[in-house]
Design a protein around this motif. Sequence first.
Motif, short mmCIF file in Angstrom:
data_model
loop_
_atom_site.label_atom_id
_atom_site.label_comp_id
_atom_site.label_asym_id
_atom_site.label_seq_id
_atom_site.Cartn_x
_atom_site.Cartn_y
_atom_site.Cartn_z
N ASP A 313 -21.72 8.16 -35.50
CA ASP A 313 -22.18 9.34 -35.88
C ASP A 313 -22.89 9.90 -34.72
OD1 ASP A 313 -21.51 8.55 -38.26
OD2 ASP A 313 -23.39 7.87 -38.39
N GLN A 314 -22.92 8.68 -33.32
CA GLN A 314 -23.29 9.61 -32.34
C GLN A 314 -23.28 8.61 -31.20
OE1 GLN A 314 -28.05 9.40 -33.34
NE2 GLN A 314 -26.78 7.78 -35.20
N PHE A 315 -23.45 9.45 -30.28
CA PHE A 315 -23.89 9.07 -28.65
C PHE A 315 -25.02 9.40 -27.70
CE2 PHE A 315 -20.21 11.46 -27.94
CZ PHE A 315 -20.70 12.49 -26.28
N VAL A 316 -25.37 8.24 -26.54
CA VAL A 316 -26.38 9.08 -26.02
C VAL A 316 -25.40 9.71 -24.38
CG1 VAL A 316 -28.80 8.36 -24.66
CG2 VAL A 316 -28.11 8.14 -27.04
N VAL A 317 -25.96 10.77 -24.20
CA VAL A 317 -26.16 11.32 -22.39
C VAL A 317 -27.38 10.67 -21.68
CG1 VAL A 317 -24.97 12.55 -21.29
CG2 VAL A 317 -23.64 11.90 -23.15
N ASP A 318 -27.51 9.85 -20.72
CA ASP A 318 -29.11 9.83 -19.55
C ASP A 318 -28.29 10.96 -18.89
OD1 ASP A 318 -31.05 9.79 -17.60
OD2 ASP A 318 -30.22 7.31 -17.76
N VAL A 319 -29.29 12.13 -19.00
CA VAL A 319 -28.93 13.75 -18.38
C VAL A 319 -30.48 13.63 -16.47
CG1 VAL A 319 -28.59 14.77 -19.68
CG2 VAL A 319 -30.67 14.97 -19.64
N GLY A 320 -30.52 12.51 -16.29
CA GLY A 320 -32.51 11.64 -15.66
C GLY A 320 -33.26 13.37 -15.55
N ASP A 321 -33.14 14.52 -14.40
CA ASP A 321 -34.87 15.02 -14.69
C ASP A 321 -33.88 16.83 -15.14
OD1 ASP A 321 -36.38 12.98 -13.95
OD2 ASP A 321 -35.84 13.21 -11.86
N ASP A 322 -32.74 16.59 -15.32
CA ASP A 322 -31.92 17.84 -15.79
C ASP A 322 -32.61 18.58 -16.96
OD1 ASP A 322 -30.58 17.53 -13.38
OD2 ASP A 322 -28.54 17.04 -14.24
N ALA A 323 -32.61 19.66 -16.63
CA ALA A 323 -33.19 20.22 -17.74
C ALA A 323 -32.37 20.95 -18.76
CB ALA A 323 -33.90 21.99 -17.11
N VAL A 324 -31.79 19.79 -19.64
CA VAL A 324 -31.03 19.82 -20.64
C VAL A 324 -31.95 19.72 -22.32
CG1 VAL A 324 -29.76 19.39 -22.27
CG2 VAL A 324 -29.19 18.31 -19.70
N GLU A 325 -31.56 21.07 -22.90
CA GLU A 325 -32.35 21.24 -23.85
C GLU A 325 -31.70 21.16 -25.55
OE1 GLU A 325 -34.20 24.52 -24.22
OE2 GLU A 325 -35.71 23.81 -22.18
N ALA A 326 -32.21 20.50 -26.69
CA ALA A 326 -31.16 20.44 -27.65
C ALA A 326 -30.98 21.80 -28.22
CB ALA A 326 -32.28 20.14 -29.41
N GLY A 327 -29.62 21.63 -28.45
CA GLY A 327 -28.43 22.94 -28.88
C GLY A 327 -27.55 23.78 -28.33
N GLU A 328 -27.54 22.80 -26.67
CA GLU A 328 -26.85 23.10 -26.38
C GLU A 328 -25.54 22.18 -26.04
OE1 GLU A 328 -28.28 22.49 -21.72
OE2 GLU A 328 -30.21 22.86 -21.81
N TYR A 329 -24.36 22.35 -25.15
CA TYR A 329 -22.97 22.57 -25.52
C TYR A 329 -22.67 21.54 -24.46
CZ TYR A 329 -20.56 25.39 -29.26
OH TYR A 329 -21.00 25.95 -30.84
#
Length: 385
Positions: A313-329
């Motif tokens: 049902d899920q997978f993970v992405v490593d985004v480093g130090d980028d400002a990614v937040e819950a709710g983004e596409y």
Amino acid sequence: MPHFAHARVDLDAITDNARLLREHADGTPLMGVVKADGYGHGMVPAARALAAGGASWLGTALIKEALGLRAAGIDLPLLAWIVPPGEPVGSAIAAGIDLGVSDPALLEVIAGEARRLGRTARVHLKTDTGLNRGGVAFSAWPALVEEAARLQDAGVLRVIGVFSHFACADEPGHPSIGSQLSVFHEALELADKAGLDPEVRHISNSAALLTLPEARFDLVRAGIATYGINPIPGYSVSGLRPAMTLRSRVALTKRVPEGSGVSYGHRYRTDRETTLALIPLGYADGVPRAATNKGPVLLGGRRRTIAGTVCMDQFVVDVGDDAVEAGEYAVLFGDPGEYPGAATAEDWAEVLDTIPYEIVTRVGVRVPREYVGGAPAGRPETPPM
């Protein structure tokens, strides 16, 4: 509001792709193929979009798919070409659905149902020209066309078409292409000698439509290309637009230290303190488990790679130090013209050593299809003649 995760389908793209393919075929009538739930895009919406783009025929693999189109009020000529024993042949005849005949025994079943209903069945006789899959073996072809002619003279059925299918049309120049065309011509000559005069002769799929003008005959069958996916690896088709975008909002993000194992089996381990983003799509939704540490994802304005094992049902992405937040596409694949940097279904296929057909058709039923564009009334326009 859009669902948290969804497959967005641009019906105008399907319509425009159909028009473009008709131009490539120099106006040869086009059959829009909508089997497998419209290659995962939604069978009925795709059928209507194809009709709006000028498709004058529709094609399905199975009778139940064709009956679904009739139930939706779609009345274009319609061919179902895989008819195993026990299928509802009578229902298809009653609904005016053309049936593909790949087995002489099926011809007799169709004739029996036609007599029972007092209807004239519509059939397309399929000859096996070398794919060695469906189709009547060439050795059995003369007897088949003679029997079909006899049944047609008796008013039991009408031979609407004679058709076949290429094995290697997506490999331009492959020697089997010329060989199959030669056998198809022989099969047509035998049908003519038996007294048959089919309305349509057809062998071209999307790849042949684009590269083999000599194989267009009276009808071309366009499948994957109508959904904006190139049927020939490395071949450029200017103007085709991918119709499906698979995307999901980020469910959560978390900061983890260097050396953290990620997902089942810890097949990915962080090489620094980093942020992980959780995407609520998995192999139950059609994201291949083989995309572990491989699948491309557009997130936070950059193309990234799935980190660790793809779960149900899920997978993970490593985004480093980028400002990614819950709710983004996060966009798994789509139209790079609309989402700059996004991967395409072809990109996913290349990474996973498969074909893009598999990528779009495997998107699961748990993923809602959300439609944009299309005819306002939701019904097909009259296709141009």
